[in-house]
Design an enzyme around this catalytic site. Structure first.
Site, PDB file in Angstrom:
ATOM      1  N   SER A 198       0.988  -1.190   0.167  1.00 40.43           N
ATOM      2  CA  SER A 198      -0.191  -0.048   0.127  1.00 40.43           C
ATOM      3  C   SER A 198       0.830   1.287   0.059  1.00 40.43           C
ATOM      4  CB  SER A 198      -0.789  -0.096   1.206  1.00 40.43           C
ATOM      5  OG  SER A 198      -2.045   0.939   1.309  1.00 40.43           O
ATOM      6  N   ASN A 199       0.243   2.283   0.573  1.00 41.56           N
ATOM      7  CA  ASN A 199       1.180   3.429   0.510  1.00 41.56           C
ATOM      8  C   ASN A 199       0.712   4.437   1.565  1.00 41.56           C
ATOM      9  OD1 ASN A 199      -0.975   5.645  -0.787  1.00 41.56           O
ATOM     10  ND2 ASN A 199      -0.632   4.088  -2.592  1.00 41.56           N
ATOM     11  N   PRO A 200       1.155   5.624   1.980  1.00 39.85           N
ATOM     12  CA  PRO A 200       0.720   6.532   3.110  1.00 39.85           C
ATOM     13  C   PRO A 200      -0.275   7.337   2.783  1.00 39.85           C
ATOM     14  CG  PRO A 200       2.986   7.006   2.579  1.00 39.85           C
ATOM     15  CD  PRO A 200       2.547   5.900   1.584  1.00 39.85           C
ATOM     16  N   ALA A 201      -0.999   7.216   1.597  1.00 43.55           N
ATOM     17  CA  ALA A 201      -1.984   8.229   1.251  1.00 43.55           C
ATOM     18  C   ALA A 201      -3.239   8.478   2.508  1.00 43.55           C
ATOM     19  CB  ALA A 201      -2.823   7.859   0.010  1.00 43.55           C
TER      20      ALA A 201
END
Ligand code: CTP
Length: 213
Positions: free
Chosen positions: A21-24
Site C-alpha cells: 500500500s502507500n501512506p495516502a
C-alpha cells in the site's frame, strides 16, 4: 452537478494479513467531497481504506484493491458529470494472493503484476460533457511529468503534487493546478482545505464554460 471522487490508498494483499500500500491519508479527497456537498452538488466518494469520517450526505463506497476501485469507478462514472481521481492507486499487485498466512522464514521473491490504470480506462468512456481531474505525485520534474500525465490520461485538469506532501495531514511543499491549455496556478501557499475549495471552484467554472460552448 454529480461529482464522483476517489480518495485514499489501495491495498494489494499477498495473503490474508499482508498487503502492499502507500501512506495516502485521503484527506484532500474527503475535503473535496465535503465542500462539494456543502455547495449543493450530488457527491459520491469511492474511498480506499481510511479512518476519516465520511462527509455528511455523501454516498461512500469503500474499496480495497485497485481492481475493486476500478470496478466501482467504472460503474459510477457513467452517471457523473465530473470525476476527481485523488486516490493513490498502487501500480502493482502481487501475482498471487495466498489463501493462508504465509509462514516463509527464508529469503524469497515476491512477484508483482501491473494493475490497470483506472484513469486511462475511464477516459476512454468519457463523454463530451464530462470532465476528469487527476492528480500527479512526483519526486522529480513535477510540472513536466504532470503535464505529460494530463495528456496521456486525457484529463481536463491535473493537480501536481510532490512526494514531500504525501501521507501527512497538512501539506508543506509545492503544489500546482494545471489546465488543459497548460496554464499553471501555483497553489503552494494553500492549506489542504483551501486547495480542496479551489478545486471545487475551478470545476464549477470549467463546467460552466463547457456548457456555454
Ligand atoms: N491512477 C489510476 N490508476 C492507476 C494509477 C494511477 O487511475 N493504476 C491515477 C491516480 O489516481 C492519479 C493519476 O492516475 O489521479 C496519476 O497517478 P500517479 O501515481 O501520480 O501516476 P501514475 O500514472 O501511476 O504514474 P507513475 O507512478 O509512473 O508516476
Amino acid at each position: 452537478m454529480k461529482i464522483l471522487i476517489t480518495a485514499g490508498p489501495t491495498r494489494e494483499y499477498l495473503d490474508p494479513v499482508r498487503f502492499i500500500s502507500n501512506p495516502a491519508t485521503g484527506i484532500t479527497g474527503y475535503l473535496i467531497a465535503r465542500i462539494a456537498k456543502r455547495k449543493g452538488h450530488d457527491v459520491v466518494l469511492i474511498s480506499g481504506p481510511s479512518f476519516l469520517k465520511p462527509p455528511k450526505g455523501v454516498r461512500v463506497i469503500y474499496t480495497e484493491s485497485a481492481i475493486e476501485m476500478k470496478d466501482a469507478v467504472e460503474k459510477e462514472f457513467l452517471a457523473c458529470d465530473v470525476l476527481i481521481m485523488s486516490a493513490a492507486v498502487s501500480d502493482w499487485r502481487p501475482e498471487k494472493k495466498f489463501d493462508n498466512k504465509l509462514k516463509i522464514k527464508r529469503k524469497w521473491t515476491l512477484s508483482l503484476v501491473p494493475n490497470p490504470d483506472i484513469l486511462k480506462a475511464v477516459s476512454m468512456l468519457k463523454r463530451k460533457n464530462q470532465m476528469i481531474v487527476g492528480f500527479a505525485l512526483e519526486s522529480q520534474e513535477l510540472l513536466k511529468n504532470a503535464i505529460k500525465k494530463m495528456k496521456d490520461k486525457n484529463l481536463d485538469m491535473i493537480v501536481a503534487n510532490t512526494v514531500q506532501n504525501f501521507g501527512i495531514p497538512e501539506k508543506k511543499s509545492d503544489i500546482y493546478v494545471i489546465y488543459r491549455d497548460e496554464t499553471i496556478k501555483d497553489c503552494s501557499s494553500f492549506t489542504k482545505m483551501e486547495l480542496a475549495s479551489f478545486i471545487v471552484k475551478e470545476i464549477e467554472r470549467l463546467a460552466k464554460k463547457h456548457n456555454e460552448k
